[in-house]
Design a protein around this motif. Structure first.
Motif, PDB file in Angstrom:
ATOM      1  N   ALA A  12       0.838  -1.212   0.000  1.00  0.00           N
ATOM      2  CA  ALA A  12       0.000   0.000   0.000  1.00  0.00           C
ATOM      3  C   ALA A  12       0.868   1.256   0.000  1.00  0.00           C
ATOM      4  O   ALA A  12       0.563   2.241  -0.690  1.00  0.00           O
ATOM      5  N   ILE A  32       9.038   5.620   4.625  1.00  0.00           N
ATOM      6  CA  ILE A  32       9.638   5.099   5.853  1.00  0.00           C
ATOM      7  C   ILE A  32       9.134   3.688   6.115  1.00  0.00           C
ATOM      8  O   ILE A  32       7.920   3.469   6.190  1.00  0.00           O
ATOM      9  N   GLN A  34       9.829   0.056   8.508  1.00  0.00           N
ATOM     10  CA  GLN A  34      10.625  -0.480   9.620  1.00  0.00           C
ATOM     11  C   GLN A  34      11.376  -1.749   9.246  1.00  0.00           C
ATOM     12  O   GLN A  34      12.325  -2.130   9.917  1.00  0.00           O
ATOM     13  N   ARG A  42       3.292  -9.877   0.069  1.00  0.00           N
ATOM     14  CA  ARG A  42       3.209 -10.902   1.113  1.00  0.00           C
ATOM     15  C   ARG A  42       2.542 -12.210   0.671  1.00  0.00           C
ATOM     16  O   ARG A  42       2.909 -13.279   1.174  1.00  0.00           O
ATOM     17  N   PRO A  43       1.557 -12.195  -0.260  1.00  0.00           N
ATOM     18  CA  PRO A  43       0.907 -13.479  -0.579  1.00  0.00           C
ATOM     19  C   PRO A  43       1.883 -14.613  -0.933  1.00  0.00           C
ATOM     20  O   PRO A  43       1.675 -15.750  -0.487  1.00  0.00           O
ATOM     21  N   SER A  46       3.504 -17.308   2.017  1.00  0.00           N
ATOM     22  CA  SER A  46       2.915 -18.557   2.508  1.00  0.00           C
ATOM     23  C   SER A  46       2.703 -19.558   1.377  1.00  0.00           C
ATOM     24  O   SER A  46       2.114 -20.619   1.598  1.00  0.00           O
ATOM     25  N   LYS A  47       3.153 -19.188   0.190  1.00  0.00           N
ATOM     26  CA  LYS A  47       2.967 -20.077  -0.972  1.00  0.00           C
ATOM     27  C   LYS A  47       4.352 -20.382  -1.550  1.00  0.00           C
ATOM     28  O   LYS A  47       5.070 -21.211  -1.010  1.00  0.00           O
ATOM     29  N   VAL A  74      13.656   1.959   9.513  1.00  0.00           N
ATOM     30  CA  VAL A  74      13.290   3.097  10.371  1.00  0.00           C
ATOM     31  C   VAL A  74      11.809   2.969  10.732  1.00  0.00           C
ATOM     32  O   VAL A  74      10.970   2.760   9.850  1.00  0.00           O
ATOM     33  N   GLU A 146      -2.636 -22.458   4.630  1.00  0.00           N
ATOM     34  CA  GLU A 146      -1.533 -22.413   3.657  1.00  0.00           C
ATOM     35  C   GLU A 146      -0.234 -22.930   4.281  1.00  0.00           C
ATOM     36  O   GLU A 146       0.554 -23.615   3.619  1.00  0.00           O
ATOM     37  N   HIS A 275      -6.666  -7.527   2.571  1.00  0.00           N
ATOM     38  CA  HIS A 275      -6.464  -8.242   1.321  1.00  0.00           C
ATOM     39  C   HIS A 275      -5.523  -7.482   0.410  1.00  0.00           C
ATOM     40  O   HIS A 275      -5.521  -6.253   0.359  1.00  0.00           O
ATOM     41  N   ASP A 277      -5.613  -7.060  -2.754  1.00  0.00           N
ATOM     42  CA  ASP A 277      -6.283  -6.229  -3.758  1.00  0.00           C
ATOM     43  C   ASP A 277      -6.557  -4.813  -3.219  1.00  0.00           C
ATOM     44  O   ASP A 277      -6.501  -3.833  -3.969  1.00  0.00           O
TER      45      ASP A 277
HETATM   46  P1  FAD Z   1       1.824  -4.534   4.939  1.00  0.00           P
HETATM   47  O1  FAD Z   1       2.089  -5.406   3.776  1.00  0.00           O
HETATM   48  O2  FAD Z   1       1.741  -5.149   6.289  1.00  0.00           O
HETATM   49  O3  FAD Z   1       2.931  -3.387   4.969  1.00  0.00           O
HETATM   50  C1  FAD Z   1       3.041  -2.479   6.028  1.00  0.00           C
HETATM   51  C2  FAD Z   1       4.502  -2.167   6.260  1.00  0.00           C
HETATM   52  O4  FAD Z   1       4.579  -1.130   7.235  1.00  0.00           O
HETATM   53  C3  FAD Z   1       5.277  -3.348   6.833  1.00  0.00           C
HETATM   54  O5  FAD Z   1       6.464  -3.530   6.115  1.00  0.00           O
HETATM   55  C4  FAD Z   1       5.549  -2.930   8.268  1.00  0.00           C
HETATM   56  O6  FAD Z   1       6.777  -3.429   8.771  1.00  0.00           O
HETATM   57  C5  FAD Z   1       5.615  -1.430   8.131  1.00  0.00           C
HETATM   58  N1  FAD Z   1       5.364  -0.740   9.403  1.00  0.00           N
HETATM   59  C6  FAD Z   1       4.489  -1.077  10.376  1.00  0.00           C
HETATM   60  N2  FAD Z   1       4.555  -0.205  11.396  1.00  0.00           N
HETATM   61  C7  FAD Z   1       5.490   0.700  11.059  1.00  0.00           C
HETATM   62  C8  FAD Z   1       6.006   1.858  11.692  1.00  0.00           C
HETATM   63  N3  FAD Z   1       5.559   2.259  12.898  1.00  0.00           N
HETATM   64  N4  FAD Z   1       6.987   2.563  11.078  1.00  0.00           N
HETATM   65  C9  FAD Z   1       7.453   2.171   9.857  1.00  0.00           C
HETATM   66  N5  FAD Z   1       6.996   1.076   9.203  1.00  0.00           N
HETATM   67  C10 FAD Z   1       6.022   0.360   9.790  1.00  0.00           C
HETATM   68  N6  FAD Z   1      -4.039 -11.349   0.566  1.00  0.00           N
HETATM   69  C11 FAD Z   1      -4.713 -11.872  -0.479  1.00  0.00           C
HETATM   70  O7  FAD Z   1      -5.608 -11.202  -1.018  1.00  0.00           O
HETATM   71  N7  FAD Z   1      -4.453 -13.129  -0.937  1.00  0.00           N
HETATM   72  C12 FAD Z   1      -3.494 -13.917  -0.390  1.00  0.00           C
HETATM   73  O8  FAD Z   1      -3.278 -15.056  -0.826  1.00  0.00           O
HETATM   74  C13 FAD Z   1      -2.752 -13.398   0.709  1.00  0.00           C
HETATM   75  N8  FAD Z   1      -1.779 -14.128   1.282  1.00  0.00           N
HETATM   76  C14 FAD Z   1      -1.079 -13.605   2.322  1.00  0.00           C
HETATM   77  C15 FAD Z   1      -0.069 -14.369   2.898  1.00  0.00           C
HETATM   78  C16 FAD Z   1       0.654 -13.873   3.967  1.00  0.00           C
HETATM   79  C17 FAD Z   1       1.738 -14.696   4.588  1.00  0.00           C
HETATM   80  C18 FAD Z   1       0.362 -12.583   4.497  1.00  0.00           C
HETATM   81  C19 FAD Z   1       1.133 -12.050   5.667  1.00  0.00           C
HETATM   82  C20 FAD Z   1      -0.631 -11.817   3.927  1.00  0.00           C
HETATM   83  C21 FAD Z   1      -1.355 -12.314   2.823  1.00  0.00           C
HETATM   84  N9  FAD Z   1      -2.364 -11.561   2.224  1.00  0.00           N
HETATM   85  C22 FAD Z   1      -3.059 -12.077   1.165  1.00  0.00           C
HETATM   86  C23 FAD Z   1      -2.712 -10.221   2.725  1.00  0.00           C
HETATM   87  C24 FAD Z   1      -1.944  -9.126   1.998  1.00  0.00           C
HETATM   88  O9  FAD Z   1      -0.612  -9.482   1.837  1.00  0.00           O
HETATM   89  C25 FAD Z   1      -2.065  -7.834   2.798  1.00  0.00           C
HETATM   90  O10 FAD Z   1      -3.412  -7.441   2.735  1.00  0.00           O
HETATM   91  C26 FAD Z   1      -1.170  -6.737   2.256  1.00  0.00           C
HETATM   92  O11 FAD Z   1       0.179  -7.082   2.445  1.00  0.00           O
HETATM   93  C27 FAD Z   1      -1.442  -5.416   2.975  1.00  0.00           C
HETATM   94  O12 FAD Z   1      -0.532  -4.464   2.520  1.00  0.00           O
HETATM   95  P2  FAD Z   1      -0.188  -3.178   3.401  1.00  0.00           P
HETATM   96  O13 FAD Z   1       0.827  -2.424   2.616  1.00  0.00           O
HETATM   97  O14 FAD Z   1      -1.423  -2.516   3.836  1.00  0.00           O
HETATM   98  O15 FAD Z   1       0.464  -3.740   4.745  1.00  0.00           O
END
Ligand code: FAD
Length: 385
Positions: A12, A32, A34, A42-43, A46-47, A74, A146, A275, A277
């Motif tokens: 995101a 930024i 961490q 991430r999907p 686990s695959k 950071v 998974e 998710h 998407d």
């Molecule tokens: P994240 O990917 O969690 O990214 C957030 C980032 O912010 C992380 O790197 C975190 O370390 C960082 N962060 C957190 N706090 C701080 C802070 N205070 N300062 C700086 N950085 C910080 N979805 C599907 O639709 N289908 C799937 O098959 C599927 N499989 C998945 C398998 C696994 C193992 C996982 C973990 C998730 C899966 N998902 C799946 C869900 C999908 O990956 C998540 O919905 C997606 O990664 C969300 O993206 P995001 O950027 O919002 O959050």
């Protein structure tokens, strides 16, 4: 606006950076994160990564070409209007994107406990999935199923402990989740079973029984990663509260991805959808909103999971539906839909029937009504129901 700070370098976060540039923002952007890695998906963790078919899943993006100051390793520690405090000092912003995702929930106990959220988690776990290893997976939700798939494939002895009466119950209900029970052949699946604690050498169940394990993996869900915002003057409720434009209660601040609880016009409900998407598509709306443009995030949420050789796909929001219709099981492939009281489609779950998913998602988007009599016949395409 001169300087946008993006906190969270997951999908995101990086997609919001791309969307800002795509919409013509030429000011300074600081990303930024961490984790010490550049952004990755991430999907696959686990695959493909857990199965040893891939080592990484980096997002195909060029942060240098995007002119982004990337601060890996950071963490943001707190927020006050106009300033983010990080582990490397303060950074001032004109616009802020909160994209900190979610953190896995852990169980009590002093024993070694794995979770699967990061690339490092996946590498660590993969090294332990060796033939004959006893693996206890806690939780038969998406991640647990998974992990169990990968562990069984690696030749481990797998026990899955689940508090509900069927796998995937929290996600799709016990009736549909129960249809995946045959997939657990060869796995010691303990349903209606609660874990008391993770101890050295295994898992203590409520009631006292001890399940021995070399590896314990906890997959019981996540919480939005918003602790760093606890003292900030921003609305938090099951994540960062936003309107349908992904605007938070603080001026110049948007939230996106797993950490954002946004108002859905379509469902007339606040949704927080963990998710891929959502992390992929919501960022364009977040970027537009930050740049003062008019945009609304109102998707038909979509999710998939690959487990035990099957592809599960889900679209919609089934709490909005009050009638579950099962569409039969020709050749082991099945799907089910949730209908709202007015006959419109609220959600679809398809198992190895991708066409039902694609058509169902379109029908949900269009708000069309379906004929329940025709729906039960899996030979009738959804679009003709
Ligand atoms: P994240 O990917 O969690 O990214 C957030 C980032 O912010 C992380 O790197 C975190 O370390 C960082 N962060 C957190 N706090 C701080 C802070 N205070 N300062 C700086 N950085 C910080 N979805 C599907 O639709 N289908 C799937 O098959 C599927 N499989 C998945 C398998 C696994 C193992 C996982 C973990 C998730 C899966 N998902 C799946 C869900 C999908 O990956 C998540 O919905 C997606 O990664 C969300 O993206 P995001 O950027 O919002 O959050």
């Amino acid at each position: 606006m001169n300087h946008v700070v993006v906190v969270g370098a997951g999908l995101a976060g990086v997609r919001t950076v791309e969307a800002l540039r795509g919409r013509g923002f030429t000011g300074r952007i600081t990303l930024i994160g961490q984790e010490r890695h550049r952004p990755y998906d991430r999907p696959p963790l686990s695959k493909a990564v857990l199965k040893g078919e891939a080592d990484t899943s980096f997002v195909d993006t060029d942060l240098d070409a995007l002119g982004v100051e990337f601060w890996p390793g950071v963490a943001a520690k707190s927020l006050r209007a106009g300033v983010v405090e990080t582990t490397e000092g303060e950074v001032a912003y004109d616009g802020l994107v909160i994209a900190t995702g979610a953190d896995p929930i852990r169980l009590p106990g002093d024993g070694p406990q794995h979770v699967l959220r990061t690339l490092d988690d996946a590498h660590e776990l993969r090294a332990m999935l060796v033939p004959g290893a006893r693996v206890a997976v806690i939780g038969a939700g998406w991640i647990g199923a998974e992990v169990a798939t990968a562990a069984r494939r690696a030749g481990c002895e797998v026990t899955v402990v689940e508090s509900a009466s069927a796998p995937l119950s929290t996600a799709v209900g016990a009736e549909l989740g129960g249809r995946t029970l045959p997939w657990y052949d060869g796995i010691d699946l303990r349903l209606r079973t609660m874990v008391d604690s993770v101890d050295e050498g295994g898992v203590r169940l409520v009631g006292g029984e001890f399940v021995e394990a070399h590896v314990v993996v906890t997959g019981i869900g996540v919480r939005p990663a918003v602790e760093w915002l606890a003292d900030a003057d921003i609305d938090l409720h099951n994540g960062v509260v936003t309107d349908e434009h992904l605007r938070t209660s603080l001026p110049g601040v948007v939230a996106v991805g797993d950490c954002a609880a946004w108002w859905s016009r379509r469902w007339q409900a606040r949704l927080r959808v963990e998710h891929w998407d959502t992390a992929l598509n919501a960022p364009d709306v977040a970027a537009a909103t930050l740049l003062g443009e008019e945009a609304v995030y109102d998707p038909v949420p979509y999710f998939w999971s690959e487990q035990f050789g099957h592809m599960l796909q889900y679209a919609g929001h089934h709490p909005a539906g009050d009638r579950l219709v099962y569409r039969g099981e020709p050749e082991g492939k099945w799907s089910a839909v949730w209908l709202a009281g007015d006959g419109t489609l609220a959600a679809v779950l398809a198992v190895d029937r991708p066409r039902d998913l694609v058509q169902g998602r379109r029908i949900i988007g269009a708000g069309s009504r379906l004929d329940a009599e025709r729906l039960v016949d899996p030979q009738v395409p959804l679009r003709d129901c």
